[in-house]
Write an enzyme that holds these catalytic residues in place. Structure first.
Site, mmCIF file in Angstrom:
data_model
loop_
_atom_site.group_PDB
_atom_site.id
_atom_site.type_symbol
_atom_site.label_atom_id
_atom_site.label_comp_id
_atom_site.label_asym_id
_atom_site.label_seq_id
_atom_site.Cartn_x
_atom_site.Cartn_y
_atom_site.Cartn_z
ATOM 1 N N SER A 1 0.833 -0.663 -0.514
ATOM 2 C CA SER A 1 0.332 -0.358 -0.321
ATOM 3 C C SER A 1 0.807 1.371 -0.166
ATOM 4 C CB SER A 1 -1.005 0.056 0.861
ATOM 5 O OG SER A 1 -1.508 1.326 1.488
ATOM 6 N N GLY A 2 0.507 1.957 -0.535
ATOM 7 C CA GLY A 2 1.462 3.063 -1.134
ATOM 8 C C GLY A 2 1.306 4.099 0.957
ATOM 9 N N SER A 3 -0.222 4.944 0.207
ATOM 10 C CA SER A 3 -0.029 5.321 1.523
ATOM 11 C C SER A 3 -0.053 4.796 3.100
ATOM 12 C CB SER A 3 -1.666 5.801 1.793
ATOM 13 O OG SER A 3 -2.773 4.888 2.278
ATOM 14 N N ASP B 1 -10.723 6.030 -0.656
ATOM 15 C CA ASP B 1 -9.667 6.786 0.093
ATOM 16 C C ASP B 1 -9.712 8.125 -0.199
ATOM 17 O OD1 ASP B 1 -6.553 6.593 0.462
ATOM 18 O OD2 ASP B 1 -6.932 4.745 -1.000
ATOM 19 N N GLY C 1 -1.354 5.459 -3.573
ATOM 20 C CA GLY C 1 -0.541 5.189 -4.145
ATOM 21 C C GLY C 1 -0.363 4.006 -5.021
ATOM 22 N N THR C 2 -1.085 2.631 -4.808
ATOM 23 C CA THR C 2 -0.640 1.610 -5.291
ATOM 24 C C THR C 2 -1.885 1.714 -6.550
ATOM 25 O OG1 THR C 2 -2.640 0.359 -3.960
ATOM 26 C CG2 THR C 2 -0.743 -0.138 -4.178
#
Length: 341
Positions: free
Chosen positions: A90-92, A252, A257-258
């Site tokens: 996960s990006g965040s 979100d 980020g993904t």
């Protein structure tokens, strides 16, 4: 205060999306790899229920568990718990974890830049943090290899009709739709409808299109629906709004980020981006992640890119989650008014 367990948490958010980090009170789960440990948490559900269900959690909350890394190059490892999934990356959440590790003093901060390697369940991610005055001001994450899956395929969605969609992987799996074609400008008062329709599209995509990661057969579903707005050229590259619907029914708050990685993989596959190009994604609340294609690579027999995403994270507090031995809901509860179950 009586408690049969005490879990220590540093709370954070990345460009608006909550990503709390468990820093104590939980033993590492069993497993030879971080992926195996992720699978245990996903199947066992005990920790997930305790921290994600009400009254301690909620559909808006993501929680990350710090565990000792398995890979010799990694400085730390983390397992991501989202409302419905326990994903590869996960990006965040990686930005939240990096912020907590540095701002919380768990990993020594070096100014003006700290470099570290994190081990996510899906693999290693390289982090570069711009630091000043004891604060990690911006986190750059070199994400997992990302690739386009299906491009411009029809999808029949109940009560909506036939859509033309893409599917892609950016550290997690997405069905990608044109927001304008569905009448969305990606503004805040559309959030409820984006969440509801996005879940319906995700469910339809899983039934009709499916997804299989070529190197990780355990990841065999589509997690999210990304609503993408029109692209604009800027002085630094491309820019566009987007909103990601997360199961079981929320949007979100960050640009995801993904999703940025998956969208860049799709644009690379369509000839719209190449190595070195940048893309600024703008969320439904106006927060921003910047993406950049670092290199071309392969995932199995698929052409892929290595993306870098960047954004900001902030610590919002510290918490000790406890369980009174007389609490009649030790694993919490979910209701359909917010959880959509």
């Amino acid at each position: 205060m009586r408690s049969t367990k005490t879990i220590h948490v540093i709370s954070a958010h990345a460009e608006g999306e909550v990503g709390d980090v468990i820093v104590g009170g939980v033993q590492p789960p069993p497993g030879e790899t971080i992926w195996d440990q992720r699978a245990f948490i996903a199947q066992d559900q005990t920790l997930r229920n305790f921290v994600l269900n009400e009254p301690r959690g909620g559909v808006f909350r993501h929680v990350n568990l710090l565990v000792p890394p398995k890979h010799p190059e990694a400085d730390a490892a983390f397992i991501i718990m989202e409302p419905e999934d326990t994903p590869p990356m996960s990006g965040s959440n990686s930005i939240c974890v990096s912020t907590v590790l540095l701002d919380g003093g768990i990993i020594p901060m070096q100014e003006p830049e700290t470099r570290m390697t994190l081990e996510a369940p899906g693999g290693l991610v390289r982090v570069r943090a711009v630091c000043r005055n004891g604060k990690a001001e911006r986190i750059f994450v070199r994400n997992l290899p990302s690739f386009a899956d299906k491009i411009s395929v029809p999808l029949e969605v109940p009560n909506i009709g036939t859509l033309t969609v893409d599917t892609a992987y950016g550290g997690d799996s997405f069905v990608v739709v044109d927001a304008a074609a569905l009448g969305f400008g990606i503004v805040e008062d559309e959030a409820r409808d984006i969440a509801r329709i996005g879940v319906a599209i995700t469910n339809a995509a899983n039934e009709q299109l499916g997804f299989t990661h070529p190197q990780n057969p355990d990841w065999n579903h589509i997690s999210f629906c990304a609503f993408c707005g029109p692209m604009e050229k800027t002085d630094t590259g491309l820019s566009g709004k987007s909103a990601v619907a997360v199961q079981p029914g929320k949007v979100d708050r960050s640009p995801t980020g993904t999703a940025v990685s998956a969208r860049m993989a799709l644009m690379a596959a369509k000839g719209q981006m190449t190595v070195g190009d940048t893309f600024e994604a703008i969320s439904i609340i106006g927060s921003r992640f910047t993406g950049r294609i670092v290199e071309q690579t392969n995932v199995g027999d698929r052409a892929a890119i290595t993306p870098e995403i960047s954004g900001r994270g902030w610590i919002t507090g510290t918490h000790q989650h406890m369980l009174d031995p007389d609490d009649p809901w030790p694993g919490g509860y979910k209701l359909s008014d917010t959880w959509g179950v």
